[in-house]
Design an enzyme around this catalytic site. Structure first.
Site, PDB file in Angstrom:
ATOM      1  N   LEU A 191       0.016  -2.515   9.123  1.00  0.00           N
ATOM      2  CA  LEU A 191      -0.724  -1.366   8.329  1.00  0.00           C
ATOM      3  C   LEU A 191      -1.738  -1.920   7.582  1.00  0.00           C
ATOM      4  CD1 LEU A 191       2.372  -0.199   8.761  1.00  0.00           C
ATOM      5  CD2 LEU A 191       1.907   1.144   6.925  1.00  0.00           C
ATOM      6  N   GLY A 236       0.863  -1.264  -0.024  1.00  0.00           N
ATOM      7  CA  GLY A 236       0.010  -0.030   0.033  1.00  0.00           C
ATOM      8  C   GLY A 236       0.706   1.230  -0.011  1.00  0.00           C
ATOM      9  N   PHE A 237       0.074   2.315  -0.097  1.00  0.00           N
ATOM     10  CA  PHE A 237       0.890   3.779   0.083  1.00  0.00           C
ATOM     11  C   PHE A 237       1.677   3.806   0.931  1.00  0.00           C
ATOM     12  CE2 PHE A 237      -0.316   8.023   1.983  1.00  0.00           C
ATOM     13  CZ  PHE A 237       1.035   8.810   1.338  1.00  0.00           C
ATOM     14  N   ILE A 238       1.464   3.802   2.237  1.00  0.00           N
ATOM     15  CA  ILE A 238       2.733   3.839   3.397  1.00  0.00           C
ATOM     16  C   ILE A 238       3.212   2.804   3.551  1.00  0.00           C
ATOM     17  CG2 ILE A 238       2.601   4.479   5.851  1.00  0.00           C
ATOM     18  CD1 ILE A 238       0.004   5.844   5.751  1.00  0.00           C
ATOM     19  N   THR A 297     -11.914  -6.815   8.449  1.00  0.00           N
ATOM     20  CA  THR A 297     -10.632  -6.515   8.114  1.00  0.00           C
ATOM     21  C   THR A 297      -9.885  -5.853   9.369  1.00  0.00           C
ATOM     22  OG1 THR A 297     -11.015  -6.016   5.892  1.00  0.00           O
ATOM     23  CG2 THR A 297      -8.732  -5.736   6.271  1.00  0.00           C
ATOM     24  N   TYR A 333     -15.254   3.206  11.203  1.00  0.00           N
ATOM     25  CA  TYR A 333     -13.779   3.014  11.157  1.00  0.00           C
ATOM     26  C   TYR A 333     -13.177   3.684  12.347  1.00  0.00           C
ATOM     27  CZ  TYR A 333      -9.089   3.958   9.158  1.00  0.00           C
ATOM     28  OH  TYR A 333      -7.720   4.307   9.033  1.00  0.00           O
ATOM     29  N   ASP A 363       0.374  -8.715   1.737  1.00  0.00           N
ATOM     30  CA  ASP A 363      -0.576  -7.772   1.168  1.00  0.00           C
ATOM     31  C   ASP A 363      -1.771  -8.444   0.208  1.00  0.00           C
ATOM     32  OD1 ASP A 363      -0.353  -4.522   0.542  1.00  0.00           O
ATOM     33  OD2 ASP A 363      -2.090  -5.380  -0.241  1.00  0.00           O
ATOM     34  N   ASN A 364      -2.791  -8.158   0.508  1.00  0.00           N
ATOM     35  CA  ASN A 364      -3.899  -8.996  -0.448  1.00  0.00           C
ATOM     36  C   ASN A 364      -4.381  -8.294  -1.530  1.00  0.00           C
ATOM     37  OD1 ASN A 364      -5.448  -6.846   0.475  1.00  0.00           O
ATOM     38  ND2 ASN A 364      -7.078  -8.116   1.263  1.00  0.00           N
ATOM     39  N   LYS A 423     -10.778   1.017  14.553  1.00  0.00           N
ATOM     40  CA  LYS A 423      -9.364   1.483  14.971  1.00  0.00           C
ATOM     41  C   LYS A 423      -9.205   1.470  16.683  1.00  0.00           C
ATOM     42  CE  LYS A 423      -7.113   1.304  11.436  1.00  0.00           C
ATOM     43  NZ  LYS A 423      -5.832   0.550  10.960  1.00  0.00           N
TER      44      LYS A 423
END
Ligand code: UDP
Length: 322
Positions: A76, A10-12, A95, A149, A31-32, A153
């Site tokens: 992440l 991913g991005f980060i 997830t 979300y 990563d999926n 978290k």
């Protein structure tokens, strides 16, 4: 060290992999590919110290195997992006909660250090600023999907904290405030890549609500350096840290700045929230981090200005022809 990065394509995650490899560490990423693009790590394919595993954090057997052979886990992998959360709330909850449970259990099984990435969404509608780690959370109804979300978290944070308190799993929690930079996609709602994409095509810039709401944006390169320093710092264990920039900008001014930097002919178009997201959608009006805790422990200070970040992203999008 050998690091396992969940969500590492991913991005980060992919920027974190770059930074760890640059510092001489070994990296395995899990990563999926649900919201990430393989091209984010294509340049690492031939690196002997890099391993890519395609799979989900919900696969306990797989996470077990990977956790056993690493020294530290950066967790992440998550469903992120307001649009994704609002459109696919069940998948996001599963997830984000189950995934963290699996990762923490495996960190416990093999006595590994684990960094859990959380979010400024934790503070909800608390418009005080700058927000400190111990500040109150102010959330709307659980039936408004936007808050799922923040809630998921928060469960992740609680799990990480009690795994540390009760079982001694060395966990570190970070709350990221609007991390931006090259490789982030605007597809799931993130405002900066979306506005830059619109500006480069001279399309209308879609400002939601009044545009008076504000955010603070941090370059991903500043963020990943802080993540590495935190796992290397023993005093970070059992603690939660805000990571972000303190330069605040309204979304209207962000749109204007992007138009100016890109020399775009785009007009600014205001769109009501219910049209952009869903009926009754509640936005955060303000979100500014207090970063004194992380500054004191590891000397964290963001180095990239918003102008520099925008230029970096423009360069990336133009190069890739996105
Ligand atoms: N936003 C916007 N237009 C867009 C996407 C987002 O005006 O096309 C707004 C959004 O409503 C919020 C801010 O930009 O007020 C930041 O949104 P983002 O989804 O990037 O992050 P958030 O801080 O909401 O998690």
């Amino acid at each position: 060290m050998k690091a396992l990065i969940t969500g590492g394509v991913g991005f980060i995650g992919s920027h974190l992999a770059d930074e760890l490899l640059k510092s001489g560490h070994k990296v395995a990423v899990l990563d999926n590919l649900s919201t990430s693009r393989l091209e984010n790590v294509a340049h690492l394919e031939k690196n002997q110290d890099f391993e890519l595993v395609i799979g989900t954090v919900l696969n306990e057997t797989l996470v077990d195997k990977l956790a056993e052979r690493c020294d530290v886990i950066f967790h992440l992998a998550a469903a992120v992006g307001v649009e994704l959360i609002v459109k696919r709330p069940l998948e996001s909850l599963t997830t984000n909660i189950k995934g963290s449970e699996v990762v923490l259990e495996m960190a416990h099984r093999y006595h590994k250090k684990v960094l859990i990435t959380s979010t400024s969404e934790i503070y909800g509608k608390n418009t005080n600023g700058p927000l400190k780690e111990g500040d109150d959370r102010i959330l709307g109804s659980p039936l408004k999907t936007r808050w799922s979300y923040s809630t998921a978290k928060a469960v992740d944070e609680m799990l990480a904290y009690v795994y540390w308190k009760e079982k001694g799993v060395p966990s570190v929690i970070v709350r990221l405030f609007n991390t931006v930079g090259p490789r982030q996609t605007g597809y799931y709602g993130m405002v900066v890549p979306r506005f830059i994409g619109q500006a480069l095509k001279n399309e209308p810039i879609t400002v939601y609500g009044t545009g008076k709401q504000s955010r603070c944006f941090t370059h991903v390169k500043d963020v990943v350096k802080a993540l590495i320093k935190l796992v290397e710092e023993p005093k970070a264990v059992g603690e939660v840290f805000n990571i972000g920039n303190q330069d605040e900008i309204t979304i209207d001014d962000l749109a204007k700045k992007i138009i100016k930097i890109t020399k775009s002919r785009s007009a600014i178009k205001h769109i009501p929230y219910e049209q952009a997201y869903e009926e009754g959608f509640e936005d955060m009006q303000r979100r500014v981090p207090d970063t004194s805790k992380i500054n004191k422990l590891i000397g964290f200070k963001p180095h990239h200005s918003l102008e520099g970040i925008i230029e970096d992203i423009v360069g990336y999008i133009s190069n890739k022809n996105l």
